[in-house]
Scaffold this motif. Structure first.
Motif, short mmCIF file in Angstrom:
data_model
loop_
_atom_site.label_atom_id
_atom_site.label_comp_id
_atom_site.label_asym_id
_atom_site.label_seq_id
_atom_site.Cartn_x
_atom_site.Cartn_y
_atom_site.Cartn_z
N CYS A 58 0.85 -1.19 0.00
CA CYS A 58 0.00 0.00 0.00
C CYS A 58 0.89 1.24 0.00
CB CYS A 58 -0.89 0.04 1.24
SG CYS A 58 -2.09 -1.28 1.38
N LEU A 113 -5.46 -4.17 -0.15
CA LEU A 113 -5.29 -5.27 0.82
C LEU A 113 -6.28 -6.39 0.55
CD1 LEU A 113 -4.73 -3.39 4.20
CD2 LEU A 113 -3.23 -5.15 3.26
N HIS A 114 -7.43 -6.05 -0.03
CA HIS A 114 -8.50 -7.03 -0.19
C HIS A 114 -8.97 -7.18 -1.62
CE1 HIS A 114 -8.75 -7.07 4.16
NE2 HIS A 114 -8.82 -5.75 4.15
N HIS A 149 1.91 -5.39 2.15
CA HIS A 149 0.62 -5.88 2.63
C HIS A 149 0.79 -6.75 3.87
CE1 HIS A 149 -1.76 -5.34 -1.39
NE2 HIS A 149 -1.53 -4.20 -0.77
N MET A 151 1.05 -4.66 6.89
CA MET A 151 -0.24 -4.08 7.26
C MET A 151 -1.13 -5.12 7.93
SD MET A 151 -0.51 -0.82 6.53
CE MET A 151 -2.24 -0.46 6.27
N ARG A 152 -1.11 -6.35 7.40
CA ARG A 152 -1.94 -7.40 8.01
C ARG A 152 -1.42 -7.77 9.40
NH1 ARG A 152 -1.72 -9.57 2.45
NH2 ARG A 152 -3.74 -9.13 1.47
#
Length: 257
Positions: free
Chosen positions: A66, A102-103, A124, A127-128
């Motif tokens: 991101c 992300l999705h 990512h 972030m997760r």
């Protein structure tokens, strides 16, 4: 495209002040603890530089990271097959304009730089891991995504129902509120590197119409817009001209300095 990249990892000592804009933005819309704040600042980031007109993310990309806008200004857009352009959003420092990646596996639009811009790319996986370790940040990012959707709805209403003066006044009011939230609008003055063509492509107007409206606003003593710098001269009258209600920005929290 030539890029200059530098890597910042969790062991990086003095966090650049630009990183704090993400923290400040999230604190403006959600409760963020000191531990969560530090976790945000410790995210691994790869910083890349872009010239005006270069894309940070392109339609059709399959991203694994991101981008956080650190400095500069970006816009979300889509091109029709014949080259016509629709700008769907402006993004400022502190924004993560492709958080949905992300999705969503494939980008269905592009994000371009409107001026020399620095963006920090966050894997990512990081972030997760962050949102798994700190569920409060998961909710903060979800709230940020919902607000992004609310902004899109306001832009849709603008294109569909507001007249030209209301559209442009509303955009100026929105940008002031958003930039104030990240300390980028001192004395009701901010920079927006948008040409009249950019504003036209964002608001469904012609270049000539945008020019006429801005001239009207200057004559009425509402704003000045010179060399990409906008100064609000009469906030109350500008809000009334725009029919502006900031509820959709959901800036319910007082961001920490």
């Amino acid at each position: 495209m030539q890029q200059h990249t530098r890597q910042h990892g969790p062991s990086y000592g003095d966090r650049p002040p630009e990183r704090h804009r993400l923290v400040r933005k999230l604190q403006g819309i959600a409760d963020v603890t000191s531990e969560e704040r530090q976790a945000l600042l410790d995210l691994p980031m790869t910083v890349r530089s872009y010239a005006r007109g270069e894309d940070l993310v392109r339609e059709g990309d399959v991203p694994n990271e991101c981008c956080l806008i650190l400095e500069g200004f970006t816009f979300r857009y889509k091109l029709l097959p014949d080259g016509r352009r629709q700008i769907m959003a402006f993004h400022t420092p502190g924004d993560i304009p492709d958080l949905q990646s992300l999705h969503i596996g494939v980008m269905d639009h592009s994000i371009g730089a409107m001026m020399p811009t620095q963006a920090a790319f966050i894997p990512h996986k990081s972030m997760r891991d962050l949102t798994h370790a700190y569920p409060g940040l998961l909710h903060a990012f979800w709230r940020d995504t919902l607000i992004d959707g609310a902004i899109s709805r306001e832009w849709l209403i603008g294109v569909g129902r507001r007249d030209a003066h209301e559209r442009i006044a509303h955009l100026i009011c929105e940008m002031l509120r958003r930039l104030k939230a990240v300390d980028l609008a001192p004395n009701d003055t901010f920079k927006i590197p948008a040409t009249q063509a950019d504003v036209a492509d964002a608001l469904g107007l012609s270049n000539v119409h945008v020019n006429r409206v801005l001239q009207d606003f200057r004559r009425e003593g509402l704003i000045t817009w010179t060399n990409y710098t906008v100064s609000i001269l009469d906030w109350e009258r500008l809000q009334k001209r725009a029919l502006f209600d900031a509820t959709y920005l959901h800036q319910a929290h007082e961001a920490a300095a």
